[in-house]
Scaffold this motif. Structure first.
Motif, PDB file in Angstrom:
ATOM      1  N   UNK A  13       0.841  -1.187   0.000  1.00 38.09           N
ATOM      2  CA  UNK A  13       0.000   0.000   0.000  1.00 38.09           C
ATOM      3  C   UNK A  13       0.886   1.250   0.000  1.00 38.09           C
ATOM      4  N   UNK A  14       0.357   2.343  -0.515  1.00 35.68           N
ATOM      5  CA  UNK A  14       1.117   3.591  -0.597  1.00 35.68           C
ATOM      6  C   UNK A  14       1.587   4.053   0.786  1.00 35.68           C
ATOM      7  N   UNK A  15       0.749   3.858   1.808  1.00 32.21           N
ATOM      8  CA  UNK A  15       1.118   4.281   3.163  1.00 32.21           C
ATOM      9  C   UNK A  15       2.318   3.485   3.677  1.00 32.21           C
ATOM     10  N   UNK A  16       2.325   2.187   3.388  1.00 33.22           N
ATOM     11  CA  UNK A  16       3.449   1.346   3.789  1.00 33.22           C
ATOM     12  C   UNK A  16       4.722   1.787   3.064  1.00 33.22           C
ATOM     13  N   UNK A  17       4.572   2.041   1.782  1.00 32.28           N
ATOM     14  CA  UNK A  17       5.727   2.458   0.992  1.00 32.28           C
ATOM     15  C   UNK A  17       6.289   3.787   1.465  1.00 32.28           C
ATOM     16  N   UNK A  18       5.427   4.688   1.894  1.00 34.22           N
ATOM     17  CA  UNK A  18       5.903   5.979   2.403  1.00 34.22           C
ATOM     18  C   UNK A  18       6.878   5.754   3.554  1.00 34.22           C
ATOM     19  N   UNK A  19       6.587   4.801   4.411  1.00 38.71           N
ATOM     20  CA  UNK A  19       7.491   4.491   5.525  1.00 38.71           C
ATOM     21  C   UNK A  19       8.836   3.970   5.012  1.00 38.71           C
ATOM     22  N   UNK A  20       8.788   3.149   3.968  1.00 44.02           N
ATOM     23  CA  UNK A  20      10.031   2.619   3.407  1.00 44.02           C
ATOM     24  C   UNK A  20      10.845   3.707   2.699  1.00 44.02           C
ATOM     25  N   UNK A  21      10.163   4.631   2.032  1.00 43.48           N
ATOM     26  CA  UNK A  21      10.874   5.759   1.430  1.00 43.48           C
ATOM     27  C   UNK A  21      11.557   6.588   2.505  1.00 43.48           C
ATOM     28  N   UNK A  41      16.605   2.408  -4.253  1.00 48.22           N
ATOM     29  CA  UNK A  41      15.525   3.368  -4.442  1.00 48.22           C
ATOM     30  C   UNK A  41      14.613   2.936  -5.586  1.00 48.22           C
ATOM     31  N   UNK A  42      15.192   2.384  -6.617  1.00 44.88           N
ATOM     32  CA  UNK A  42      14.389   1.899  -7.751  1.00 44.88           C
ATOM     33  C   UNK A  42      13.413   0.819  -7.306  1.00 44.88           C
ATOM     34  N   UNK A  43      13.825  -0.043  -6.397  1.00 42.87           N
ATOM     35  CA  UNK A  43      12.928  -1.077  -5.882  1.00 42.87           C
ATOM     36  C   UNK A  43      11.668  -0.451  -5.283  1.00 42.87           C
ATOM     37  N   UNK A  44      11.848   0.613  -4.533  1.00 41.71           N
ATOM     38  CA  UNK A  44      10.708   1.304  -3.926  1.00 41.71           C
ATOM     39  C   UNK A  44       9.871   2.020  -4.981  1.00 41.71           C
ATOM     40  N   UNK A  45      10.534   2.664  -5.922  1.00 38.96           N
ATOM     41  CA  UNK A  45       9.836   3.404  -6.969  1.00 38.96           C
ATOM     42  C   UNK A  45       8.963   2.471  -7.811  1.00 38.96           C
ATOM     43  N   UNK A  46       9.485   1.303  -8.113  1.00 40.72           N
ATOM     44  CA  UNK A  46       8.740   0.322  -8.901  1.00 40.72           C
ATOM     45  C   UNK A  46       7.474  -0.097  -8.165  1.00 40.72           C
ATOM     46  N   UNK A  47       7.585  -0.320  -6.870  1.00 45.21           N
ATOM     47  CA  UNK A  47       6.426  -0.707  -6.073  1.00 45.21           C
ATOM     48  C   UNK A  47       5.425   0.456  -5.941  1.00 45.21           C
ATOM     49  N   UNK A  48       5.952   1.670  -5.851  1.00 44.76           N
ATOM     50  CA  UNK A  48       5.068   2.840  -5.768  1.00 44.76           C
ATOM     51  C   UNK A  48       4.227   2.957  -7.038  1.00 44.76           C
ATOM     52  N   UNK A  49       4.840   2.733  -8.178  1.00 40.76           N
ATOM     53  CA  UNK A  49       4.116   2.814  -9.440  1.00 40.76           C
ATOM     54  C   UNK A  49       2.911   1.874  -9.426  1.00 40.76           C
ATOM     55  N   UNK A  55       3.422   9.664  -5.038  1.00 44.91           N
ATOM     56  CA  UNK A  55       4.182   9.682  -3.797  1.00 44.91           C
ATOM     57  C   UNK A  55       3.796  10.921  -2.988  1.00 44.91           C
ATOM     58  N   UNK A  56       3.756  10.790  -1.691  1.00 45.24           N
ATOM     59  CA  UNK A  56       3.463  11.921  -0.814  1.00 45.24           C
ATOM     60  C   UNK A  56       4.394  13.083  -1.160  1.00 45.24           C
ATOM     61  N   UNK A  57       3.868  14.301  -1.202  1.00 48.64           N
ATOM     62  CA  UNK A  57       4.609  15.481  -1.667  1.00 48.64           C
ATOM     63  C   UNK A  57       5.908  15.715  -0.902  1.00 48.64           C
ATOM     64  N   UNK A  58       5.890  15.603   0.421  1.00 50.38           N
ATOM     65  CA  UNK A  58       7.101  15.850   1.206  1.00 50.38           C
ATOM     66  C   UNK A  58       8.192  14.834   0.888  1.00 50.38           C
TER      67      UNK A  58
END
Length: 137
Positions: A13-21, A41-49, A55-58
């Protein structure tokens, strides 16, 4: 040792990914911004897509700064992975910077890579989920 984000589930979920970012930025921001870090970072970006959410603005702003600091037009591999991250996260500011610098790049392979990305992503980078053909939105 830094976290290996390749071990994360493919779907989050996007919320989970925000924590990983946030975790990535905390762990990697003070380390060299090399190809290994960028691949994490690419691993996270791929999952975010795959969340179909921006991605959260901040976090997006902090990732943009990270990528701008990591940019190396003398490296095909670094430019390639950064362009992939930029596409997956729809980081239009970084994309615009890279495209604007294209004519100043000395390596023909990197210049061609940027030109291909420009041709492929320039229509969607600012609004990646606007494709009218996609019924899932």
């Amino acid at each position: 040792m830094n976290k290996d984000f390749r071990s994360l589930p493919d779907s989050l979920e996007a919320e989970e990914l925000a924590e990983y970012f946030e975790e990535f930025l905390e762990e990697y921001n003070s380390l060299p911004k090399n190809i290994d870090a960028l691949k994490q970072l690419h691993e996270l970006a791929y999952r975010q897509w795959d969340t179909y959410e921006k991605l959260r603005e901040d976090i997006s702003e902090r990732i943009e700064k990270y990528l701008m600091d990591a940019m190396n037009f003398k490296s095909f591999d670094i430019t390639d992975v950064i362009l992939s991250i930029v596409e997956n996260l729809s980081l239009a500011n970084v994309f615009s910077y890279i495209v604007d610098e294209k004519d100043n790049v000395g390596l023909p392979s990197v210049r061609n890579l940027i030109a291909e990305a420009e041709q492929e992503y320039s229509d969607t980078i600012f609004d990646p989920f606007s494709d009218d053909d996609d019924d899932w939105i």
